[in-house]
Design a protein around this motif. Structure first.
Motif, PDB file in Angstrom:
ATOM      1  N   LYS A 426      46.031  35.161  43.513  1.00  0.00           N
ATOM      2  CA  LYS A 426      44.868  36.004  43.811  1.00  0.00           C
ATOM      3  C   LYS A 426      44.816  36.355  45.297  1.00  0.00           C
ATOM      4  CE  LYS A 426      42.091  32.840  42.374  1.00  0.00           C
ATOM      5  NZ  LYS A 426      40.867  32.112  41.988  1.00  0.00           N
ATOM      6  N   TRP A 427      43.937  37.275  45.634  1.00  0.00           N
ATOM      7  CA  TRP A 427      43.763  37.637  47.032  1.00  0.00           C
ATOM      8  C   TRP A 427      42.868  36.607  47.712  1.00  0.00           C
ATOM      9  CZ3 TRP A 427      39.959  41.385  49.574  1.00  0.00           C
ATOM     10  CH2 TRP A 427      38.663  41.238  49.052  1.00  0.00           C
ATOM     11  N   ASP A 428      42.847  36.662  49.042  1.00  0.00           N
ATOM     12  CA  ASP A 428      41.968  35.814  49.832  1.00  0.00           C
ATOM     13  C   ASP A 428      40.930  36.718  50.486  1.00  0.00           C
ATOM     14  OD1 ASP A 428      40.681  34.128  51.548  1.00  0.00           O
ATOM     15  OD2 ASP A 428      42.455  33.562  52.718  1.00  0.00           O
ATOM     16  N   ALA A 433      42.676  41.534  56.258  1.00  0.00           N
ATOM     17  CA  ALA A 433      43.730  42.271  56.960  1.00  0.00           C
ATOM     18  C   ALA A 433      45.044  42.235  56.194  1.00  0.00           C
ATOM     19  CB  ALA A 433      43.926  41.692  58.357  1.00  0.00           C
ATOM     20  N   LYS A 434      45.221  41.208  55.349  1.00  0.00           N
ATOM     21  CA  LYS A 434      46.465  41.050  54.595  1.00  0.00           C
ATOM     22  C   LYS A 434      46.499  41.924  53.350  1.00  0.00           C
ATOM     23  CE  LYS A 434      49.117  37.363  52.299  1.00  0.00           C
ATOM     24  NZ  LYS A 434      49.128  35.938  51.910  1.00  0.00           N
ATOM     25  N   ALA A 467      48.503  36.712  46.400  1.00  0.00           N
ATOM     26  CA  ALA A 467      48.651  38.017  45.748  1.00  0.00           C
ATOM     27  C   ALA A 467      49.495  38.961  46.591  1.00  0.00           C
ATOM     28  CB  ALA A 467      47.272  38.632  45.503  1.00  0.00           C
ATOM     29  N   ALA A 468      50.005  40.025  45.968  1.00  0.00           N
ATOM     30  CA  ALA A 468      50.607  41.123  46.721  1.00  0.00           C
ATOM     31  C   ALA A 468      49.481  41.853  47.453  1.00  0.00           C
ATOM     32  CB  ALA A 468      51.341  42.073  45.786  1.00  0.00           C
ATOM     33  N   LEU A 474      51.035  37.555  38.402  1.00  0.00           N
ATOM     34  CA  LEU A 474      51.473  36.357  37.691  1.00  0.00           C
ATOM     35  C   LEU A 474      52.850  36.012  38.233  1.00  0.00           C
ATOM     36  CD1 LEU A 474      51.233  34.251  35.363  1.00  0.00           C
ATOM     37  CD2 LEU A 474      52.360  35.946  33.902  1.00  0.00           C
ATOM     38  N   ASP A 475      52.976  34.830  38.823  1.00  0.00           N
ATOM     39  CA  ASP A 475      54.254  34.370  39.363  1.00  0.00           C
ATOM     40  C   ASP A 475      54.852  33.322  38.450  1.00  0.00           C
ATOM     41  OD1 ASP A 475      54.224  35.905  41.736  1.00  0.00           O
ATOM     42  OD2 ASP A 475      52.883  34.464  42.689  1.00  0.00           O
TER      43      ASP A 475
END
Length: 645
Positions: A426-428, A433-434, A467-468, A474-475
């Protein structure tokens, strides 16, 4: 009263503040003896930690990861103390616990040798026997800096300076040894009895190749000698299977200094395995409705600026040219998605055109730091089974499931599905900024992916911040023989790039709408997959994947003609063969063929030539005796076609 809720849900009450160790004693003396740390309200703490208010508590023993970490982190401090006793001028860097043990980085005049390790181990044993009490204390920032400066520890000074202003700065003391550390640690050095220093390596300070190279000592420790012995035995087995060693011995790949780091050269046998995998993937994807594309290896910076890679990923790219001086700046592609998006935009699209599945065997380039590169696992140029599915919202779940089904089929065929774990990345939200800054879309897309994963019944963990930059993923995670986990396959739901690229379709209502994009690999990076397969099978690949499926060994020069006849008969049926025409004794040639892990060894002599037979030796059954050539051919062809493991 202080209420402590234990792991089983029971509650213990105490009138006064109490240490974690004393809570363990109140449960049972046996538990107290094996206690290593505590987990208070999800925070790992020392056994000496004082509980003064209501909380949840679980006692960490060596059976838990928290317990192992405290045990091994303490061992790393014993290692550092031993080094400082033997090499007083050594500067301390960091010494964390890791999954398989611990390490400590030192700045020393010369790198450590294996002879040094023996001396350090002996000194560690002395420290354990001394049963040094381990004490924790805290200092204000100024005093902490002064202490480390006085002790001549510049790396610790740097770490303190980088801590947030409100951070608690803690130290641990054992005897005359003091180290900056957040903990937790054991109560004394005495319990650390079964340990071993296993490896020496170089490591850049803070993983940055621009910093100084330090000397790193790895080790592991256990509560029982039998467990340590089993670990060391497994370590020896891992060394035998290490793809970096075995892949070179089996002549699958090599590296060359003039070519460059992270740029492996696949030798004929390794290239043959990758070719087999690529054909397998491309044929299976075509069967499942994928359309093959062939796109450029580079593009102008304009393309990467549209996708966002220029802003979020430029440091990881190989850029050709200078924006200040060149009219056009190009970059080698780190991924294929922007190129396949341009294929989608080649004409107007209707809702009837979707889903659209693009697949490509893509060579990609990523500017990995030298400290990160390893064999075939992490390289600067690699080939990937990349694909992108452009789908309507109502097709998202079905297509995502189809991708996972394809991946599982691939993993089952390769025989590695049982070694795979799934991670929902997931994203943070605290690191915007990422990522593409669309919080609402992030949460909606993550909810959709979680729902799909739950419908699939996948057993997965969640990881924030993995996350990208354009969507959750899903990794599929795989551990190499040394226990290091790598991502081998990803499936991503992209809610953003279609709009950035103007990729729309005309819906039933006549309005233009943006599709979702599913980014995916079906087999991942071929180089990494090859490394994984070398280690999984210790170089003894299933027959369908083996670079040499049958090795033909004529007993003497008199039978070279028949050996050639056998070879041609096998090759005409698509079987990969090698013939050993050397004037060596047959026993020697058989031993060499075994060492090369050939699935079948075919010995031919007078009897076999007369009867059109081959004397079969197989990895599975050993010496099978004489078999009719045509019968053997049908058998091996079937084994290859069914991809028998």
């Amino acid at each position: 009263m202080i209420k402590v809720t234990l792991k089983d849900g029971s509650i213990k009450e105490f009138e006064n503040p109490i240490s974690v160790l004393d809570v363990a004693k109140s449960i049972s003396e046996g538990l107290a003896r094996v206690s290593l740390a505590g987990v208070v309200n999800d925070t790992v703490v020392d056994l000496r930690y004082i509980i003064d208010k209501d909380c949840t508590l679980s006692i960490a023993t060596f059976d838990t990861q928290e317990g192992k970490d405290a045990f091994r982190h303490t061992t790393s401090h014993i290692l550092a103390q031993a080094v400082k006793r033997l090499f007083p001028e050594a500067k301390l860097a960091i010494g964390p616990s890791i999954e398989s043990g611990y390490y400590y980085d030192f700045d020393v005049e010369r790198p450590f040798t294996f002879e040094d390790l023996e001396k350090i181990e002996a000194e560690m044993k002395k420290i354990v026997k001394e049963d040094l009490k381990i004490e924790r204390f805290e200092l204000p920032r100024a005093e902490a800096l002064k202490l480390m400066e006085e002790q001549g520890e510049p790396y610790k000074v740097e770490l303190i300076n980088d801590l947030p202003e409100d951070e608690i700065i803690s130290f641990y003391k054992q005897g005359d040894f003091v180290d900056l550390c957040a903990g937790p640690h054991l109560m004394s050095t005495k319990p650390i009895k079964a340990f071993k220093l296993t490896k020496i390596a170089g490591a850049y300070w803070r993983g940055n190749e621009k910093n100084k190279m330090l000397s790193r000592i790895y080790g592991s420790s256990f509560t029982k000698k039998a467990d340590l012995d089993a670990y060391l035995e497994a370590l020896e087995e891992a060394k035998k299977r290490d793809h970096n060693k075995l892949g070179r011995e089996l002549e699958l790949f090599t590296t060359a200094e003039p070519v460059g780091q992270g740029l492996p050269i696949l030798l004929p046998k390794g290239a043959r395995i990758v070719q087999t995998l690529q054909r397998f993937v491309e044929d299976e994807e075509e069967r499942r409705g994928y359309l093959l594309t062939k796109t450029p290896l580079m593009a102008k910076s304009d393309l990467y600026k549209i996708s966002g890679h220029w802003d979020h990923y430029k440091d990881g790219m190989f850029v050709l040219g200078d924006e200040e001086h060149d009219e056009e700046v190009f970059a080698l592609r780190p991924m294929t998605c922007p190129f396949q998006f341009m294929a989608y935009k080649a004409k107007k699209r209707s809702y009837r055109d979707l889903p659209l599945r693009y697949g490509e065997t893509s060579t990609l380039f990523r500017n990995e730091s030298s400290g990160e590169m390893h064999g075939l696992i992490r390289v600067r140029q690699f080939t990937i089974s990349e694909g992108h599915l452009i789908v309507r919202p109502d097709q998202l779940e079905e297509e995502f499931k189809g991708v996972v089904d394809l991946i599982n089929f691939m993993m089952d065929t390769l025989g590695i599905r049982e070694d795979i774990s799934y991670r929902f990345s997931k994203w943070d939200p605290n690191n915007k900024a990422k990522y593409i800054d669309k919080p609402k879309e992030w949460e909606e897309t993550q909810d959709k992916m979680r729902e799909i994963l739950n419908h699939l019944g996948i057993d997965y963990t969640e990881a924030e911040g993995e996350a990208a930059f354009y969507g959750p993923k899903l990794d599929l995670q795989f551990k190499n023989v040394h226990g290091k986990e790598d991502t081998i396959i990803t499936v991503q739901i992209d809610f953003s790039l279609a709009e950035r690229f103007g990729m729309n379709y005309i819906d039933k209502d006549g309005k233009e709408k943006y599709p979702y994009v599913i980014h995916r690999t079906s087999l991942g990076c071929y180089e990494r997959t090859l490394a994984m397969l070398i280690e999984k099978y210790a170089g003894a690949f299933p027959t369908w994947l083996a670079p040499v499926q049958a090795k033909i060994l004529p007993i003497s020069e008199k039978y070279h003609d028949y050996a050639e006849e056998v070879s041609k008969a096998l090759q005409n049926r698509g079987i990969k063969v090698e013939t050993d025409y050397r004037a060596e004794k047959i026993g020697y040639k058989i031993r060499e063929a075994r060492n090369e892990r050939a699935p079948y060894i075919l010995v031919v002599g007078e009897k076999e030539a007369e009867n059109r037979e081959v004397a079969v030796r197989s990895r599975k059954n050993g010496d099978e005796g004489a078999v009719a050539l045509d019968s053997f051919i049908e058998r091996i062809v079937k084994e290859i076609e069914t991809k028998e493991k």
